[in-house]
Write a protein that holds these residues in place. Structure first.
Motif, PDB file in Angstrom:
ATOM      1  N   THR A  86       0.979  -1.170   0.029  1.00  0.00           N
ATOM      2  CA  THR A  86       0.182  -0.113   0.195  1.00  0.00           C
ATOM      3  C   THR A  86       0.743   1.394  -0.061  1.00  0.00           C
ATOM      4  N   GLN A  87       2.238   1.224  -0.118  1.00  0.00           N
ATOM      5  CA  GLN A  87       2.960   2.377  -0.124  1.00  0.00           C
ATOM      6  C   GLN A  87       3.810   2.355  -1.357  1.00  0.00           C
ATOM      7  N   TYR A  88       3.870   3.567  -1.799  1.00  0.00           N
ATOM      8  CA  TYR A  88       4.612   3.928  -3.385  1.00  0.00           C
ATOM      9  C   TYR A  88       5.458   5.268  -3.008  1.00  0.00           C
ATOM     10  N   VAL A  89       6.751   4.830  -3.033  1.00  0.00           N
ATOM     11  CA  VAL A  89       7.644   6.131  -3.138  1.00  0.00           C
ATOM     12  C   VAL A  89       8.291   6.676  -4.322  1.00  0.00           C
ATOM     13  N   ILE A  90       8.240   7.582  -4.831  1.00  0.00           N
ATOM     14  CA  ILE A  90       8.897   7.812  -5.871  1.00  0.00           C
ATOM     15  C   ILE A  90      10.134   8.793  -5.656  1.00  0.00           C
ATOM     16  N   LEU A  91      11.249   8.615  -5.894  1.00  0.00           N
ATOM     17  CA  LEU A  91      12.579   9.227  -5.584  1.00  0.00           C
ATOM     18  C   LEU A  91      12.853  10.166  -6.917  1.00  0.00           C
TER      19      LEU A  91
END
Length: 285
Positions: A86-91
């Motif tokens: 449920t977590q999406y990180v875009i660096l």
């Protein structure tokens, strides 16, 4: 937020958004990705098609590579969301528009877009200006990467749960970072909760490119140098896999640009095909 200096995104982020829009405008369907929201955000003026880096024919390979990469990431997110992540990180989020284009899928996640403070302030301002609300599940996380600010600490403050698995994506970033900086990033991500997935692009050394694609890479390098964001790091696939494994990833795989070409462009009749030069690391904790 008011005190943050607003700073337009760099040329690379804008160019990527324009190529995604150009794919819709000049290439026949089926479209690999449909994204004109990045173009709306960038608002480059009516003559953007006339820019040398937007020549529809000369830059078709780059354009195809950019939409292939975007589609691969979106397919990955959908697959991971179905598995319960449920977590999406875009660096280095730049002009990413996943949250605006795919609200049904995006709203099942908590999305963290990480970028420089000035760029984040600009994007927040533009989204509001264009009438896109910033829902609670979308967190714009300003991190001064140049000052080596701890992005994991900033993520936690924005509501990221390090005890739960996440998808972390970094596209079009590693070529601007030193090998040490990329290694440090890999170590941090490898320490996240089991079941987390990283997708990270990297540029190949010139000698691994198809002959036809070498002049394009040389031109890209020249342009990047001229705009003050030089390419400084290139990796062979075994080098990148070794870095990931040394950083602590149990499972690290190489996804070639050729595989993406086969997956998303095999049945096209217009000859559109991604250029070689950028591959992906897909690693899981």
């Amino acid at each position: 937020m008011a005190h943050e200096q607003i700073q337009a995104p760099d040329n690379t982020a804008v160019r990527t958004a324009l190529w995604r829009a150009m794919h819709l405008q000049v290439d026949p369907p089926p479209h690999v990705v449909e994204d004109e929201i990045g173009l709306q955000l960038a608002a480059p003026g009516d003559d953007w098609h006339a820019r040398p880096d937007m020549d529809p024919r000369a830059t078709s390979g780059f354009r195809a590579a950019i939409v292939a990469r975007a589609r691969f990431i979106e397919d990955l997110i959908a697959e991971q969301a179905d598995r319960g992540v449920t977590q999406y990180v875009i660096l280095g989020a730049g002009l990413d528009t996943f949250a605006q284009r795919k609200p049904e899928l995006a709203s099942r996640l908590r999305i963290f877009e990480v970028d420089q403070p000035g760029t984040q302030a600009w994007k927040r301002h533009r989204l509001v200006e264009l009438g896109y609300r910033i829902p609670d599940w979308l967190r714009l996380v300003p991190v001064n990467l140049e000052a080596s600010e701890d992005w994991l600490k900033k993520l936690a403050a924005a509501g990221f749960d390090a005890g739960q698995p996440a998808v972390i994506v970094s596209t079009g970033v590693t070529m601007y970072l030193t090998k040490d900086a990329t290694t440090a990033t890999l170590r941090k991500i490898a320490g996240l909760a089991p079941g987390s997935t990283l997708a990270m692009t990297f540029l190949l050394p010139t000698e691994l490119l198809d002959d036809a694609d070498r002049p394009g890479l040389r031109a890209s390098r020249k342009g990047a140098q001229a705009s003050g964001t030089p390419f400084i790091s290139f990796y062979t696939p075994p080098e990148m896999l070794a870095l990931a494994r040394e950083a602590g990833f149990e499972d690290a795989r190489h996804v070639s640009g050729a595989l993406l070409a086969e997956r998303y462009f095999a049945d096209r009749t217009d000859g559109l095909c991604p250029s070689s030069g950028e591959d992906l690391l897909l690693a899981t904790t």
